[in-house]
Design a protein around this motif. Sequence first.
Motif, PDB file in Angstrom:
ATOM      1  N   SER A  64      35.532  68.151  76.751  1.00 45.64           N
ATOM      2  CA  SER A  64      35.414  67.136  77.802  1.00 45.64           C
ATOM      3  C   SER A  64      34.454  66.015  77.417  1.00 45.64           C
ATOM      4  O   SER A  64      34.714  64.841  77.705  1.00 45.64           O
ATOM      5  CB  SER A  64      34.940  67.786  79.109  1.00 45.64           C
ATOM      6  OG  SER A  64      35.906  68.695  79.577  1.00 45.64           O
TER       7      SER A  64
ATOM      8  N   THR B 136      23.750  65.416  80.759  1.00 47.20           N
ATOM      9  CA  THR B 136      25.085  64.842  80.675  1.00 47.20           C
ATOM     10  C   THR B 136      25.043  63.420  81.230  1.00 47.20           C
ATOM     11  O   THR B 136      24.063  63.015  81.869  1.00 47.20           O
ATOM     12  CB  THR B 136      26.095  65.660  81.484  1.00 47.20           C
ATOM     13  OG1 THR B 136      25.748  65.565  82.884  1.00 47.20           O
ATOM     14  CG2 THR B 136      26.094  67.120  81.061  1.00 47.20           C
TER      15      THR B 136
ATOM     16  N   GLU C 139      34.702  67.998  84.447  1.00 41.62           N
ATOM     17  CA  GLU C 139      33.340  68.440  84.149  1.00 41.62           C
ATOM     18  C   GLU C 139      32.505  68.634  85.416  1.00 41.62           C
ATOM     19  O   GLU C 139      31.330  68.947  85.341  1.00 41.62           O
ATOM     20  CB  GLU C 139      32.647  67.409  83.252  1.00 41.62           C
ATOM     21  CG  GLU C 139      33.042  67.480  81.794  1.00 41.62           C
ATOM     22  CD  GLU C 139      32.384  68.660  81.099  1.00 41.62           C
ATOM     23  OE1 GLU C 139      31.203  68.584  80.735  1.00 41.62           O
ATOM     24  OE2 GLU C 139      33.083  69.690  80.939  1.00 41.62           O
TER      25      GLU C 139
END
Length: 939
Positions: free
Chosen positions: A703, A22, A748
């Motif tokens: 998200s 991410t 997140e």
Amino acid sequence: MNDFSVSGFDLSVEPSATRNLTDGQRDRLAVLLDEYLVGLERGTPPNVADLVADDPELAEPLTNYVHGLEDLHQVAAGFAPRSGDQDAGRASETGETSHTVLGDFELIEEVGRGGMGVVYRAQQRSLDRTVAIKLLPFAAVLDSRQITRFRNEAQAAAQLQHPNIVPVYTVGVDRGVHYYAMQFIEGQSFAESIASHVSNQSLPEIETCVRQGIAVAGALHAAHETGVVHRDIKPSNLLLGNDGQVWVTDFGLARCQTDVTMTRTGDIVGTMKYMSPEQARGESAIVDGRTDVYSLGVTLYEMLCLRPAFDGGETPVVLRQIEELSPTPLRSNRPDVPNSLETVIAKAMSKNRDSRYDTALEFAEDLQRVLDGTPTIARNPTFLDRAAQWAVARKRAVAAGVAFGLVLLIGLAVSIALIAAAKQESDRNAILAKRSSQLARTTVDELGAKMAELLADIPEAESVRRQLLQETLAYYQSFADQVDDDPQLIKDLAVTYGKIGSLQNEIGSSEQAIEALSESRILFTRLVEEHPGDWDLVHQLATSENNLALALDRAGRYKAAEEHYQSAIEIGELLIQSDRENAEWRTGLSLAFGNYALLLGKTRRSEESERMLEQSLLIAAIDEDKNSPDNEDKLQRQLASTYQNLSGLLAEHSPKKSIEYAREALRYQMDALARNENDSQLASQVGLTLNSLGAAQAALGDSEGAIFSYRQAADIQRQLYDRQPYAMTHQRDLAVTENNLGLALAAEGQYEPARHAFDQALQFQQTLATEFADDAEIQSTLGGIYNNLGFVQEKLSDLPEALRSYRMAVQYQQAAHKAADEVPRYREFLSKHFFNCARLLREDGQTDESIKFTLQRRDLWLSDPSRLSGVADEFLTTATVISLNKSSPGKITYSRDDCVRLARETITKAIGAGFDPPDEFFDRPEYQDLRPNTSLQGI
């Protein structure tokens, strides 16, 4: 021959170790890599297992990258092979030199470094030849754009065949290190040559410099002919071989004309003091071969006089110099330079790219004319040329000076007119007096109101524009005092009041805006009553009603705003009934419906709001057969705005529908932006729509999509802010977007990046809050950002800072609530901030102060039974903390019994306000005797 046949090599493919990380994990990985590199440089590299103790999912990618970092570090430190390397072992056994090996190449020594990599002299083993190897800095692996530029450098240089361009042989990657090999040039860079002349205090030969410039220009022309723009021409990227051959190298920032996606508008790429003005502004979309012409002109300037044209190091100061200042004339630094050469280089360095040579070939040919002693294309600039350049470079000062001059001219015109009128009145020449008055009013309109409109596109000129409008208004009023029955004069006065009011509303002066817009509305109402058949006046009245409603809306006076929106709609519908095809009237009515819908949304009337927005869409619907391009553009913008508002309204409750509306808005906006590339207002609207899209994606649980949309919005808005840093709108939009990005990151669990986003939001919002202390919406937004920052600080276990942030949230939200107590959102936000302060203080054992915040929260909801019951629960929770002896040591003002008493008082208030609790509610011992008496009594 160029070779790109390395098996499986693609610089655009991200290493598998990081592909699924991410954004937050990438940020964290970059931090860990930096920590490792710092230790490595100190000779005490940390243990990888220790570094990833809190981030076990980063163990594999960090380990892979550490090996690459070790390779690069060892290369720079003297080429000692990595411990355990089999090749290294064999080398020591055979007595060979221990050079680091990358693929088919042995690196021998470093010969240069820059922003896009480190260059080494190396030996290609298979062909037994000396080459130059360029390595991509390892940290760039985390930046896809930098990898793309590195790849572009190799591909751009490899496709260029010219005797003055360094050829590329091959491209490769080994142990995570990206590299490419090119011809090794024995010699020195132009930068080293300049440094040598400076050290020896000797000037280079003019003819030699010109011939070298001709060679470089010829190479650049060849590159431009194949669609490649270098974009980083400077002395260190130009090489002079020992045989006198000139070479152009380092196409790291090159852009192929067919690949417009590599660098986004707003990216500032290049070396500052050699950048063209369009590069310095980040306008990558208009960068072409003339940018290289400019940079070569700057380079030749420095070569000839041994000092840069713009001296400010690599600081942002030099960017302003490039934008605003002209360099010292070349002959002032070196008088023996021919006048023709000074003129040619000045043309190449023109701030306006259209005034430069169209091609590098033309530049080369004019340099050759200097050597041949024949007339050049370039001519010395005229006085008007210099004046125009000076004005462009000093837009803000010129705007102020022009405005000041115009104010004086207006005053002079009015004075002349009034004196003439007085004289003629004394001579009883009324006709001539009237003509003089009309002439003066025309002058006021031409030099005052219209010039103020031109200044509207210069954010720095807001104060000048406001002053100009105020002066114009004063002169109109002086005319009105003499001739108060002239409808045209009254109309001019009404229009000017409207312009002043709208400007005041833009800059956050709500009360002054309401006052001016009210005057405008009163005057237009009077004119419509006196001239009922004048539809243009009716339209202007509708516009004044809408603008006044906007100002009242902004000030939080929702009831009054609603009345004026309804009036604007009523008048607008009358206009449409008289002429359905009038695009301006349709746009105005659609806008009024849209603004009214936003107000309804703020006051929790969502269904009404959605109906209003749908009505706005119907009115603005485009009929291409019946609209001129100009009218169609107006309606398209209004449609896009309405779709955007619908998206924002439905983001939370109907996210799928919201996403559809956002994409529809983007379709119209991007279409309009394609026709108006420099329209900052349109670009700003795109940013707002991306914000709405992000909100809908977040509500839908996407998200990652939300984070991507918010970051796109922030990129656009930061570019706008960089170009117009004084525009309040850009600061406000950036603050909102960074805040929304922080919320999405926090959702997140990416708390550190979220904190950074909230810090960025505060940077812009605090500036606005200081400048517009009376603007309730600005103060409220700042309070909300502080609250969100407090939340992530809690998650990061930074409780003292979290409490500080919550206190700041209370401070700013109180200011907003006090300024506009009609706005329900401000009260709700303030209640939330009170709750967070009380909770955190209670958890820290500071129960006395916690109770004070809870009491303030209770005062907000004295007529809301449900909220009051929640406050009562807070008091009981605090009582429990005190009874468990968790309060801070020392004397406390509020005991457990005090808390119970406050809870009982609050429940009593709630019941009095209509709270109807279930029977079991009174089973709690604290509330038993509050149970209502329900026994029946017979008659």
